[in-house]
Write a protein that holds these residues in place. Structure first.
Motif, PDB file in Angstrom:
ATOM      1  N   ILE A   1       1.616  96.475   9.635  1.00  0.00           N
ATOM      2  CA  ILE A   1       1.846  97.551  10.600  1.00  0.00           C
ATOM      3  C   ILE A   1       2.677  96.991  11.734  1.00  0.00           C
ATOM      4  CG2 ILE A   1       0.740  98.969  12.392  1.00  0.00           C
ATOM      5  CD1 ILE A   1      -1.373  99.752  10.453  1.00  0.00           C
ATOM      6  N   TYR A   2       3.664  97.771  12.164  1.00  0.00           N
ATOM      7  CA  TYR A   2       4.566  97.424  13.255  1.00  0.00           C
ATOM      8  C   TYR A   2       4.394  98.449  14.362  1.00  0.00           C
ATOM      9  CZ  TYR A   2       6.544  94.999   9.276  1.00  0.00           C
ATOM     10  OH  TYR A   2       6.695  94.214   8.171  1.00  0.00           O
ATOM     11  N   ILE A   3       4.266  97.982  15.617  1.00  0.00           N
ATOM     12  CA  ILE A   3       4.118  98.902  16.739  1.00  0.00           C
ATOM     13  C   ILE A   3       5.159  98.611  17.811  1.00  0.00           C
ATOM     14  CG2 ILE A   3       1.670  99.414  16.386  1.00  0.00           C
ATOM     15  CD1 ILE A   3       1.001  97.371  18.590  1.00  0.00           C
ATOM     16  N   LYS A   4       5.546  99.642  18.486  1.00  0.00           N
ATOM     17  CA  LYS A   4       6.407  99.551  19.664  1.00  0.00           C
ATOM     18  C   LYS A   4       5.606 100.157  20.809  1.00  0.00           C
ATOM     19  CE  LYS A   4      10.270  99.021  21.974  1.00  0.00           C
ATOM     20  NZ  LYS A   4      10.822  97.722  22.278  1.00  0.00           N
ATOM     21  N   VAL A   5       5.195  99.296  21.747  1.00  0.00           N
ATOM     22  CA  VAL A   5       4.349  99.715  22.864  1.00  0.00           C
ATOM     23  C   VAL A   5       5.185  99.781  24.133  1.00  0.00           C
ATOM     24  CG1 VAL A   5       2.289  99.147  24.222  1.00  0.00           C
ATOM     25  CG2 VAL A   5       2.362  98.602  21.775  1.00  0.00           C
ATOM     26  N   GLU A   6       5.019 100.880  24.857  1.00  0.00           N
ATOM     27  CA  GLU A   6       5.650 101.052  26.162  1.00  0.00           C
ATOM     28  C   GLU A   6       4.617 101.661  27.100  1.00  0.00           C
ATOM     29  OE1 GLU A   6       9.234 103.352  25.728  1.00  0.00           O
ATOM     30  OE2 GLU A   6       9.948 102.098  24.092  1.00  0.00           O
ATOM     31  N   ASP A   7       4.408 101.032  28.255  1.00  0.00           N
ATOM     32  CA  ASP A   7       3.452 101.527  29.256  1.00  0.00           C
ATOM     33  C   ASP A   7       2.075 101.799  28.658  1.00  0.00           C
ATOM     34  OD1 ASP A   7       5.418 101.419  31.274  1.00  0.00           O
ATOM     35  OD2 ASP A   7       6.158 103.399  30.685  1.00  0.00           O
ATOM     36  N   ASN A   8       1.598 100.862  27.833  1.00  0.00           N
ATOM     37  CA  ASN A   8       0.260 100.914  27.243  1.00  0.00           C
ATOM     38  C   ASN A   8       0.102 102.017  26.181  1.00  0.00           C
ATOM     39  OD1 ASN A   8      -2.352  99.565  27.272  1.00  0.00           O
ATOM     40  ND2 ASN A   8      -3.178 101.497  28.046  1.00  0.00           N
ATOM     41  N   ILE A   9       1.210 102.625  25.745  1.00  0.00           N
ATOM     42  CA  ILE A   9       1.175 103.686  24.735  1.00  0.00           C
ATOM     43  C   ILE A   9       1.908 103.202  23.488  1.00  0.00           C
ATOM     44  CG2 ILE A   9       1.898 106.065  24.181  1.00  0.00           C
ATOM     45  CD1 ILE A   9      -0.069 106.100  26.444  1.00  0.00           C
ATOM     46  N   ILE A  10       1.334 103.474  22.319  1.00  0.00           N
ATOM     47  CA  ILE A  10       2.025 103.179  21.073  1.00  0.00           C
ATOM     48  C   ILE A  10       3.053 104.288  20.869  1.00  0.00           C
ATOM     49  CG2 ILE A  10       1.819 102.922  18.571  1.00  0.00           C
ATOM     50  CD1 ILE A  10      -1.004 101.794  19.041  1.00  0.00           C
ATOM     51  N   GLU A  11       4.277 103.997  21.276  1.00  0.00           N
ATOM     52  CA  GLU A  11       5.350 104.994  21.208  1.00  0.00           C
ATOM     53  C   GLU A  11       5.884 105.158  19.786  1.00  0.00           C
ATOM     54  OE1 GLU A  11       6.339 107.147  23.387  1.00  0.00           O
ATOM     55  OE2 GLU A  11       5.161 106.377  25.066  1.00  0.00           O
ATOM     56  N   ASP A  12       5.857 104.070  19.018  1.00  0.00           N
ATOM     57  CA  ASP A  12       6.321 104.140  17.637  1.00  0.00           C
ATOM     58  C   ASP A  12       5.453 103.214  16.794  1.00  0.00           C
ATOM     59  OD1 ASP A  12       7.838 105.033  15.523  1.00  0.00           O
ATOM     60  OD2 ASP A  12       9.634 103.881  16.049  1.00  0.00           O
ATOM     61  N   ILE A  13       5.283 103.573  15.540  1.00  0.00           N
ATOM     62  CA  ILE A  13       4.459 102.782  14.629  1.00  0.00           C
ATOM     63  C   ILE A  13       4.970 103.013  13.213  1.00  0.00           C
ATOM     64  CG2 ILE A  13       2.742 104.636  14.474  1.00  0.00           C
ATOM     65  CD1 ILE A  13       0.565 102.412  14.195  1.00  0.00           C
TER      66      ILE A  13
ATOM     67  N   THR B   1      -1.311 105.327  10.808  1.00  0.00           N
ATOM     68  CA  THR B   1      -0.187 105.413  11.739  1.00  0.00           C
ATOM     69  C   THR B   1      -0.156 106.754  12.454  1.00  0.00           C
ATOM     70  OG1 THR B   1       1.427 106.184  10.072  1.00  0.00           O
ATOM     71  CG2 THR B   1       1.194 103.795  10.381  1.00  0.00           C
ATOM     72  N   GLU B   2      -0.499 107.820  11.753  1.00  0.00           N
ATOM     73  CA  GLU B   2      -0.524 109.145  12.374  1.00  0.00           C
ATOM     74  C   GLU B   2      -1.594 109.220  13.470  1.00  0.00           C
ATOM     75  OE1 GLU B   2       1.444 112.385  11.333  1.00  0.00           O
ATOM     76  OE2 GLU B   2       2.527 110.487  11.460  1.00  0.00           O
ATOM     77  N   LEU B   3      -2.737 108.612  13.219  1.00  0.00           N
ATOM     78  CA  LEU B   3      -3.828 108.639  14.201  1.00  0.00           C
ATOM     79  C   LEU B   3      -3.509 107.798  15.436  1.00  0.00           C
ATOM     80  CD1 LEU B   3      -6.936 108.358  11.852  1.00  0.00           C
ATOM     81  CD2 LEU B   3      -6.140 110.405  13.076  1.00  0.00           C
ATOM     82  N   ALA B   4      -2.747 106.727  15.253  1.00  0.00           N
ATOM     83  CA  ALA B   4      -2.487 105.793  16.359  1.00  0.00           C
ATOM     84  C   ALA B   4      -1.256 106.158  17.191  1.00  0.00           C
ATOM     85  CB  ALA B   4      -2.330 104.372  15.817  1.00  0.00           C
ATOM     86  N   LYS B   5      -0.333 106.868  16.611  1.00  0.00           N
ATOM     87  CA  LYS B   5       0.933 107.173  17.295  1.00  0.00           C
ATOM     88  C   LYS B   5       0.681 107.988  18.558  1.00  0.00           C
ATOM     89  CE  LYS B   5       5.612 108.167  15.956  1.00  0.00           C
ATOM     90  NZ  LYS B   5       6.449 108.512  14.817  1.00  0.00           N
ATOM     91  N   LYS B   6       1.313 107.536  19.662  1.00  0.00           N
ATOM     92  CA  LYS B   6       1.242 108.168  20.986  1.00  0.00           C
ATOM     93  C   LYS B   6      -0.124 108.007  21.652  1.00  0.00           C
ATOM     94  CE  LYS B   6       5.463 109.664  20.690  1.00  0.00           C
ATOM     95  NZ  LYS B   6       6.535 108.998  21.404  1.00  0.00           N
ATOM     96  N   LYS B   7      -0.949 107.102  21.129  1.00  0.00           N
ATOM     97  CA  LYS B   7      -2.252 106.808  21.732  1.00  0.00           C
ATOM     98  C   LYS B   7      -2.126 105.584  22.635  1.00  0.00           C
ATOM     99  CE  LYS B   7      -4.923 109.762  19.407  1.00  0.00           C
ATOM    100  NZ  LYS B   7      -3.997 110.575  18.674  1.00  0.00           N
ATOM    101  N   THR B   8      -3.041 105.496  23.616  1.00  0.00           N
ATOM    102  CA  THR B   8      -3.107 104.274  24.399  1.00  0.00           C
ATOM    103  C   THR B   8      -3.616 103.159  23.493  1.00  0.00           C
ATOM    104  OG1 THR B   8      -5.402 104.559  25.111  1.00  0.00           O
ATOM    105  CG2 THR B   8      -3.678 105.572  26.504  1.00  0.00           C
ATOM    106  N   LEU B   9      -3.426 101.933  23.927  1.00  0.00           N
ATOM    107  CA  LEU B   9      -3.933 100.804  23.139  1.00  0.00           C
ATOM    108  C   LEU B   9      -5.443 100.890  22.986  1.00  0.00           C
ATOM    109  CD1 LEU B   9      -1.739  97.918  24.568  1.00  0.00           C
ATOM    110  CD2 LEU B   9      -1.441  99.161  22.412  1.00  0.00           C
ATOM    111  N   GLU B  10      -6.129 101.293  24.043  1.00  0.00           N
ATOM    112  CA  GLU B  10      -7.587 101.406  23.993  1.00  0.00           C
ATOM    113  C   GLU B  10      -8.017 102.475  22.993  1.00  0.00           C
ATOM    114  OE1 GLU B  10      -5.756 101.422  26.863  1.00  0.00           O
ATOM    115  OE2 GLU B  10      -6.270  99.372  27.474  1.00  0.00           O
TER     116      GLU B  10
END
Length: 127
Positions: free
Chosen positions: A43-55, A73-82
């Protein structure tokens, strides 16, 4: 045919998986594998401002592994890291409408690889 043991949602995510591929400028990468069946997931993530902007993901495995990877990936996209760290195996299985008992272990791959990608991002040497 495998369709009788899988929900329509599982079949949809197997036939048309979301977020497949590599994010060239990812800032977190996680891997997981299941030695008992030979499945592996990155899995590859692109995080910006604590948000998974792309996965995105690459998986080698059975239809259930492909579907659970896609749903992860659908569940995690646009979620905060927490929020993403709180995604568990049951969340993935429930979002897919269930999995046969002998395929529930596939959801472990998604959780492990997602958490590994997040921890990779958070690792101090990366910043």
């Amino acid at each position: 045919m495998f369709t009788s043991e899988y929900t329509d949602t599982v079949i949809e995510h197997f036939m048309c998986p979301r977020n497949v591929g590599i994010i060239d400028d990812s800032n977190g990468e996680g891997k997981a594998g299941d030695a008992s069946c030979g499945d592996s997931l990155s899995i590859y993530i692109k995080v910006e401002d604590n948000i998974i902007e792309d996965i995105s993901f690459l998986v080698y495995g059975c239809p259930a592994s492909i579907a659970t990877s896609s749903m992860t990936t659908e569940l995690a996209k646009k979620k905060t890291l927490e929020e993403a760290l709180s995604i568990g195996e049951d969340d993935i299985i429930d979002a897919l409408g269930g999995l046969p008992d002998h395929k529930k272990h596939c959801s472990n791959l998604g959780v492990k690889a997602l958490r590994s990608a997040i921890y990779d991002y958070l690792h101090e040497d990366k910043k």
